[in-house]
Design an enzyme around this catalytic site. Structure first.
Site, PDB file in Angstrom:
ATOM      1  N   LYS A 178       0.511  -1.510  -0.453  1.00  0.00           N
ATOM      2  CA  LYS A 178       0.537  -0.518   0.339  1.00  0.00           C
ATOM      3  C   LYS A 178       1.236   0.713  -0.117  1.00  0.00           C
ATOM      4  CE  LYS A 178      -1.709   2.363   3.053  1.00  0.00           C
ATOM      5  NZ  LYS A 178      -0.900   4.158   2.003  1.00  0.00           N
ATOM      6  N   GLY A 230       7.410   3.879   8.242  1.00  0.00           N
ATOM      7  CA  GLY A 230       6.146   5.674   8.113  1.00  0.00           C
ATOM      8  C   GLY A 230       7.086   6.236   9.874  1.00  0.00           C
ATOM      9  N   SER A 231       6.368   7.357  10.597  1.00  0.00           N
ATOM     10  CA  SER A 231       5.865   7.860  11.705  1.00  0.00           C
ATOM     11  C   SER A 231       5.816   6.557  12.544  1.00  0.00           C
ATOM     12  CB  SER A 231       4.975   9.052  11.799  1.00  0.00           C
ATOM     13  OG  SER A 231       3.811   8.260  11.574  1.00  0.00           O
ATOM     14  N   THR A 232       6.120   7.329  14.000  1.00  0.00           N
ATOM     15  CA  THR A 232       6.212   6.616  15.632  1.00  0.00           C
ATOM     16  C   THR A 232       4.562   6.425  16.002  1.00  0.00           C
ATOM     17  OG1 THR A 232       8.164   7.585  16.154  1.00  0.00           O
ATOM     18  CG2 THR A 232       6.718   6.364  18.143  1.00  0.00           C
ATOM     19  N   GLY A 235       3.521   4.354  13.474  1.00  0.00           N
ATOM     20  CA  GLY A 235       3.550   2.454  14.073  1.00  0.00           C
ATOM     21  C   GLY A 235       3.198   2.336  15.134  1.00  0.00           C
ATOM     22  N   GLU A 252      10.164   0.229  11.408  1.00  0.00           N
ATOM     23  CA  GLU A 252      11.246   0.907  11.047  1.00  0.00           C
ATOM     24  C   GLU A 252      10.286   2.416  11.308  1.00  0.00           C
ATOM     25  OE1 GLU A 252      13.846   0.430  10.478  1.00  0.00           O
ATOM     26  OE2 GLU A 252      13.508  -1.616  10.145  1.00  0.00           O
ATOM     27  N   CYS A 286      14.596   9.479   7.894  1.00  0.00           N
ATOM     28  CA  CYS A 286      13.873   9.204   9.002  1.00  0.00           C
ATOM     29  C   CYS A 286      15.590   9.087   9.592  1.00  0.00           C
ATOM     30  CB  CYS A 286      13.907   8.106   8.859  1.00  0.00           C
ATOM     31  SG  CYS A 286      14.501   6.696   7.837  1.00  0.00           S
ATOM     32  N   GLU A 386      11.181  15.438  15.852  1.00  0.00           N
ATOM     33  CA  GLU A 386      11.341  14.926  14.456  1.00  0.00           C
ATOM     34  C   GLU A 386      10.595  16.117  13.565  1.00  0.00           C
ATOM     35  OE1 GLU A 386       9.774  11.318  12.518  1.00  0.00           O
ATOM     36  OE2 GLU A 386      11.676  11.151  11.797  1.00  0.00           O
TER      37      GLU A 386
HETATM   38  P1  NAD Z   1       2.945   8.391   7.963  1.00  0.00           P
HETATM   39  O1  NAD Z   1       3.540   7.279   9.423  1.00  0.00           O
HETATM   40  O2  NAD Z   1       1.823   8.809   8.145  1.00  0.00           O
HETATM   41  O3  NAD Z   1       2.682   7.483   7.120  1.00  0.00           O
HETATM   42  C1  NAD Z   1       3.574   5.909   5.999  1.00  0.00           C
HETATM   43  C2  NAD Z   1       2.626   5.285   5.924  1.00  0.00           C
HETATM   44  O4  NAD Z   1       1.633   4.363   6.402  1.00  0.00           O
HETATM   45  C3  NAD Z   1       1.784   5.469   4.099  1.00  0.00           C
HETATM   46  O5  NAD Z   1       1.684   5.536   3.515  1.00  0.00           O
HETATM   47  C4  NAD Z   1       0.850   5.823   5.085  1.00  0.00           C
HETATM   48  O6  NAD Z   1      -0.656   5.741   4.430  1.00  0.00           O
HETATM   49  C5  NAD Z   1       0.773   4.721   6.227  1.00  0.00           C
HETATM   50  N1  NAD Z   1      -0.669   4.779   7.206  1.00  0.00           N
HETATM   51  C6  NAD Z   1      -0.816   5.790   8.331  1.00  0.00           C
HETATM   52  N2  NAD Z   1      -1.264   5.729   9.189  1.00  0.00           N
HETATM   53  C7  NAD Z   1      -1.477   5.008   8.865  1.00  0.00           C
HETATM   54  C8  NAD Z   1      -2.383   3.473   9.776  1.00  0.00           C
HETATM   55  N3  NAD Z   1      -2.572   3.969  11.213  1.00  0.00           N
HETATM   56  N4  NAD Z   1      -2.410   2.198   9.272  1.00  0.00           N
HETATM   57  C9  NAD Z   1      -2.248   1.870   7.784  1.00  0.00           C
HETATM   58  N5  NAD Z   1      -0.824   2.700   7.683  1.00  0.00           N
HETATM   59  C10 NAD Z   1      -1.237   3.713   7.559  1.00  0.00           C
HETATM   60  O7  NAD Z   1       4.406   8.635   7.851  1.00  0.00           O
HETATM   61  P2  NAD Z   1       5.222   9.427   6.702  1.00  0.00           P
HETATM   62  O8  NAD Z   1       4.871  11.054   7.050  1.00  0.00           O
HETATM   63  O9  NAD Z   1       4.358   9.235   5.405  1.00  0.00           O
HETATM   64  O10 NAD Z   1       6.282   9.416   6.590  1.00  0.00           O
HETATM   65  C11 NAD Z   1       7.621  10.206   7.702  1.00  0.00           C
HETATM   66  C12 NAD Z   1       7.779   9.391   8.101  1.00  0.00           C
HETATM   67  O11 NAD Z   1       8.389   7.800   7.872  1.00  0.00           O
HETATM   68  C13 NAD Z   1       8.845   9.854   9.356  1.00  0.00           C
HETATM   69  O12 NAD Z   1       8.511   9.954  10.922  1.00  0.00           O
HETATM   70  C14 NAD Z   1      10.162   9.445   8.847  1.00  0.00           C
HETATM   71  O13 NAD Z   1      11.036   9.006  10.254  1.00  0.00           O
HETATM   72  C15 NAD Z   1       9.870   8.034   9.103  1.00  0.00           C
HETATM   73  N6  NAD Z   1      10.560   6.761   7.802  1.00  0.00           N
HETATM   74  C16 NAD Z   1      11.329   6.118   8.976  1.00  0.00           C
HETATM   75  C17 NAD Z   1      12.313   5.094   8.227  1.00  0.00           C
HETATM   76  C18 NAD Z   1      13.426   3.459   8.611  1.00  0.00           C
HETATM   77  O14 NAD Z   1      13.207   3.129   7.835  1.00  0.00           O
HETATM   78  N7  NAD Z   1      13.054   4.161  10.172  1.00  0.00           N
HETATM   79  C19 NAD Z   1      11.950   5.214   6.451  1.00  0.00           C
HETATM   80  C20 NAD Z   1      11.674   6.464   6.566  1.00  0.00           C
HETATM   81  C21 NAD Z   1      10.814   7.352   7.070  1.00  0.00           C
END
Ligand code: NAD
Length: 481
Positions: A178, A230-232, A235, A252, A286, A386
């Site tokens: 997704k 994605g975001s904490t 997560g 991650e 990240c 962050e």
């Molecule tokens: P986000 O958490 O908003 O979204 C990430 C993904 O998850 C998107 O595809 C989003 O549509 C989906 N998503 C969001 N909430 C969800 C839920 N409740 N259930 C299922 N899917 C959901 O993050 P973002 O703004 O897209 O990305 C930035 C974040 O990602 C930053 O915090 C960054 O540090 C982190 N990041 C981490 C790594 C790593 O490997 N640690 C790498 C890249 C980015």
């Protein structure tokens, strides 16, 4: 040539969406619509999970030998290698990553991951036999974990998809990807390459959608494991759902990593290194090391050098090869970064370069000015949260113990570096900082080694044999002597 699409990649072909919602992909540079694609609904996810489930429960993929699966991924890797330039351009178009970074990392790094996972898979102990403590043989098998939901963010879309899809496929899993709504375009090219490589129907399915539909995928009973980047905040939500359902999950998440500059560091080399480790992908990384720790004795020198280097960085059109800092992915991210710049000033930090307002020569696009704050205390929100943009905080330390204490004084633990003329001193610091990856005078991710976070930066590891292991279940088969 139009980049518009009207279907999802499901069950080995192009499936018309169940609903009629559309997503506009908007250039962060021109603010113009560059493509229109379907936005996935719950019905599309259900179709994708059903296809992946069938492919796992009845299809050939999990039953093929590891060598047969490796051969298909080798074909995919060759095709992928031939399209790196196109992939880099798509990512620059959809999310504004500077073309220099897209051609250095956004496209080549996923391909390097594929090659690294292939090397690991060729040597992996898929099935091995040991003599047990009863003196009789026990066979230990690595079996596929099942149907995987792979959920990447927009900032490094192919990077975070390949880190999940390739080990999942090599292990014999099937996958529903997704993509984030900001970055669907790269996944259409990926789907074409998977199809051309002969990955069987239903083994990989792709539905772009937002959070709510993403959550439907996470909680879907047809999913065995969730792999999320994605975001904490997201997560935590996903981990709670998986905890309740006892689903396998790897996360991650975010970071607020520290770069420690020791007094014996080569300053010019350190500043050059920090420009990359702190500001790659316009600060939308990240692993970005946005807390720069300098000793009190060396503080003014580091602040001045950093301010000069960051102030001179080329900000502008991501398609221009000279650009070092591009726009933020979306207006909401531009506003978020600007809010943090204002907050830093309210908290008493001092701007030594940058600040709010459009960078010189730009009058549209979601740009921010690369900004360095001095006089930052590690307790300030700009040092703890962050920001996800080109905003750095320089923090003073008393001695090396204090530097390590400050680096560890964070909810996160994703990455870090130390800059020093003495590798042993650097290694001593590397051993003491609680982070999943660390660099001594460098920060280059190596896909042969595990990557992931301590503390609120995540659970589990990607890359290396450890990353492949996240997609297997272990089975012990007891044999007669
Ligand atoms: P986000 O958490 O908003 O979204 C990430 C993904 O998850 C998107 O595809 C989003 O549509 C989906 N998503 C969001 N909430 C969800 C839920 N409740 N259930 C299922 N899917 C959901 O993050 P973002 O703004 O897209 O990305 C930035 C974040 O990602 C930053 O915090 C960054 O540090 C982190 N990041 C981490 C790594 C790593 O490997 N640690 C790498 C890249 C980015």
């Amino acid at each position: 040539m139009t980049l518009d699409r009207d279907a999802f990649y499901i069950d080995g072909g192009w499936a018309a969406p169940v609903g009629s919602d559309l997503l506009q992909v908007v250039s962060p540079h021109s603010e113009e619509v560059v493509a229109i694609v379907p936005e996935g609904s719950v019905g599309d996810i259900d179709a994708a999970v059903a296809a992946a489930r069938r492919a796992f429960d009845q299809g050939p993929w999990p039953r093929m030998s590891p060598a047969e699966r490796i051969a298909v991924i080798e074909a995919f890797s060759m095709l992928y290698a031939g399209r790196l330039g196109e992939m880099a351009d798509l990512i620059t178009t959809e999310m504004g990553s500077p073309t220099s970074f897209s051609n250095l990392a956004q496209a080549p790094a996923p391909w390097m991951q594929i090659e690294a996972f292939l090397t690991i898979a060729r040597e992996y102990p898929w099935e091995s036999t040991r003599v047990g403590n009863l003196g009789t043989p026990v066979m230990v098998r690595h079996e596929p974990v099942g149907v995987v939901a792979a959920i990447p963010p927009w900032n490094v879309p192919q990077f975070t998809i390949m880190s999940k899809v390739i080990p999942a496929l090599l292990a014999g899993c099937t996958v529903v990807v997704k993509p984030a709504p900001e970055t669907p375009l790269d996944t259409y090219l990926m789907a074409e390459l998977l199809q051309e490589a002969g990955v069987p129907a239903g083994v990989v399915n792709i539905v772009t959608a937002g959070r709510e539909v993403g959550e439907h995928l996470v909680s879907h009973p047809g999913i065995d494991k969730v792999a999320f980047t994605g975001s904490t905040a997201a997560g935590r939500k996903i981990a709670a759902i998986c905890g309740d359902q006892l689903k396998r999950v790897s996360l991650e998440l975010g970071g607020k990593s520290a770069a420690i500059v020791l007094d014996d560091a080569d300053l010019a080399k350190t500043i050059e290194g920090l420009k990359f480790t702190a500001l790659m992908n316009s600060g939308q990384a990240c692993v970005a090391q946005t807390r720069i720790l300098a000793s009190r004795a060396n503080y003014a020198t580091v602040v001045d050098a950093l301010a000069e280097a960051v102030g001179a960085m080329v900000v502008g059109d991501p398609a221009d090869p000279a650009t070092e800092i591009g726009p933020m992915v979306a207006q909401r991210q531009q506003e978020r970064v600007e809010k943090y710049i204002a907050l830093g000033q309210e908290e008493g930090a001092r701007i030594v370069t940058g600040g709010n307002g459009m960078p010189d020569g730009l009058d549209r696009g979601w740009y921010v000015r690369p900004t360095v704050f001095a006089d930052v205390d590690n307790s300030m929100r700009i040092a703890q949260e962050e920001i996800f943009g080109p905003v750095l905080s320089v923090i003073a330390y008393d001695d090396v113990d204090d530097a390590v204490r400050i680096a560890n004084d964070s909810d996160y633990g994703l990455a870090g570096t130390v800059w020093t003329g003495d590798q042993e001193a650097g290694l001593d610091v590397a051993r003491r900082v609680r982070a999943g990856t660390y660099g001594v005078n460098t920060y280059t991710m190596d896909f042969a080694a595990p990557f992931g976070g301590f503390k609120a930066s995540g659970i589990g590891r990607e890359f290396g044999a450890e990353g492949l292991g996240q997609y297997t279940e272990l089975k012990s088969v007891y044999l007669e002597g």
